[in-house]
Design a protein around this motif. Structure first.
Motif, PDB file in Angstrom:
ATOM      1  N   ARG A 220     115.003  29.943  79.213  1.00 17.75           N
ATOM      2  CA  ARG A 220     113.804  30.752  79.446  1.00 17.75           C
ATOM      3  C   ARG A 220     113.786  31.978  78.526  1.00 17.75           C
ATOM      4  NH1 ARG A 220     112.477  35.029  82.851  1.00 17.75           N
ATOM      5  NH2 ARG A 220     110.256  35.104  83.411  1.00 17.75           N
ATOM      6  N   THR A 229     105.489  32.032  77.456  1.00 18.34           N
ATOM      7  CA  THR A 229     105.656  32.344  78.871  1.00 18.34           C
ATOM      8  C   THR A 229     105.657  31.048  79.670  1.00 18.34           C
ATOM      9  OG1 THR A 229     104.541  34.467  78.593  1.00 18.34           O
ATOM     10  CG2 THR A 229     104.713  33.599  80.835  1.00 18.34           C
ATOM     11  N   THR A 249     116.186  30.169  91.635  1.00 20.62           N
ATOM     12  CA  THR A 249     116.172  30.859  90.347  1.00 20.62           C
ATOM     13  C   THR A 249     114.810  30.741  89.685  1.00 20.62           C
ATOM     14  OG1 THR A 249     118.547  30.429  90.041  1.00 20.62           O
ATOM     15  CG2 THR A 249     117.261  30.969  88.081  1.00 20.62           C
ATOM     16  N   GLU A 252     112.165  32.913  91.626  1.00 13.39           N
ATOM     17  CA  GLU A 252     112.274  34.357  91.409  1.00 13.39           C
ATOM     18  C   GLU A 252     111.452  34.821  90.218  1.00 13.39           C
ATOM     19  OE1 GLU A 252     116.391  35.108  91.013  1.00 13.39           O
ATOM     20  OE2 GLU A 252     116.848  34.839  93.164  1.00 13.39           O
ATOM     21  N   THR A 253     111.255  33.949  89.255  1.00 14.84           N
ATOM     22  CA  THR A 253     110.483  34.312  88.055  1.00 14.84           C
ATOM     23  C   THR A 253     109.071  33.740  88.082  1.00 14.84           C
ATOM     24  OG1 THR A 253     111.472  32.410  86.903  1.00 14.84           O
ATOM     25  CG2 THR A 253     112.535  34.552  86.624  1.00 14.84           C
TER      26      THR A 253
END
Length: 331
Positions: A220, A229, A249, A252-253
């Motif tokens: 990422r 993005t 994980t 969270e983004t």
């Protein structure tokens, strides 16, 4: 379409017809002026009288009727065998006692896809897609690869010598046999952008949830450095990707995690095709003297793939051509 020696284009035909029909030129005089036969001059002037300027275009040479065309019943048998068994024209021809060229013409007439474009499991045309922007979907997968023994394996020394090089003495019950050394495996963790085919690869020791998650964090960051993005990730149903660690994980983004249907690797086809390219052009491209030598060559190959290698799905352009900020020039 006009052939290279055609004396008249559509504009020339119209000028000839106007001379004959509107200006009253004799056919022979018009034919001589435009360097064609009187028969040709008459054909275009007659079409002009009937259809006007629209009649100057070429007509299809296909006959109005084809009495010797393959019977409908035979065509249906060809299509039935093709859909049921997914054979090529030659095998269908032998099976039905037909000329393979006839089978090919029938398949072409009905617009049946090439076998390479069909799903082997269902026989249906593969639905191909491409997301509009980089980062809309990232394909992630793991490829298992056997390590190379020090000194090289069978590609360097031949099958017999290479096998001896990759074995070690290991006494067993009769103290007389040997077994193959445990060279281990390399696990290639790969991430490929759906739109641009921009790729990121790491060689790790295993395929555990910790390794897969750590790889994704670095992948990422790689895409972010290129100005991409990430909004969605597509993986298979491996245990590392079904883990809570990997799921949390991504969450969270704000990245949406999608998984393929079980036993359907075609859904993740872009990274599967990248795996094949990786094997053909890097892993097995030449005889490496050691596993470390092969690993050292990965970074250079990956740069070539992203920045210089012509990609057929991108019209011969490299993935970098679809990621404007890959080199950081816009940051």
């Amino acid at each position: 379409m006009l052939h290279r020696n055609a004396p008249l284009s559509e504009t020339g035909r119209l000028r000839l017809a106007i001379c004959v029909v509107d200006d009253g030129w004799p056919l022979r005089r018009a034919a001589e002026r435009f360097q064609v036969s009187p028969t040709t001059a008459k054909r275009w002037s007659d079409r002009y009288r009937e259809l006007g300027a629209a009649g100057m275009v070429d007509r299809s040479s296909r006959p109005h009727s084809s009495p010797r065309q393959t019977p409908t019943r035979t065509e249906r048998r060809i299509i039935k065998v093709r859909l049921a068994r997914r054979w090529g024209p030659a095998r269908i021809g032998y099976f039905l006692s037909l000329n393979p060229a006839t089978v090919h013409r029938v398949l072409t007439r009905f617009g049946l896809a090439r076998l390479a474009h069909l799903d082997r499991a269902t026989g249906r045309v593969i639905r191909r897609y491409e997301h509009e922007r980089p980062g809309d979907l990232i394909h992630v997968d793991i490829k298992k690869l056997g390590n190379i023994p020090d000194g090289g394996g069978h590609k360097t020394h031949g099958r017999a010598a290479g096998s001896r090089n990759s074995t070690r003495s290991a006494p067993v019950a009769n103290n007389a046999t040997t077994k193959r050394a445990k060279l281990g495996y390399a696990y290639l963790h790969n991430a490929v952008d759906d739109h641009s085919r921009l790729a990121y690869t790491e060689i790790l020791l295993d395929e555990t949830k910790e390794s897969a998650t750590a790889f994704w964090i670095r992948a990422r960051a790689f895409f972010a450095a290129a100005g991409v993005t990430v909004s969605r990730v597509l993986t298979d149903n491996g245990s590392c990707y079904r883990s809570h660690l990997f799921r949390d994980t991504l969450a969270e983004t704000g990245v949406v995690h999608k998984r393929t249907r079980p036993y359907r690797p075609q859904t993740n086809g872009k990274v599967e095709r990248y795996n094949r390219t990786l094997m053909d052009e890097w892993a097995y491209a030449r005889a490496y003297a050691s596993e470390q030598q092969r690993r050292d060559a990965l970074a250079g190959w990956l740069h070539t793939y992203n920045h210089h290698r012509a990609h057929t799905a991108l019209g011969g352009q490299p993935p970098a051509s679809r990621v404007p900020n890959l080199t950081g020039q816009n940051s």
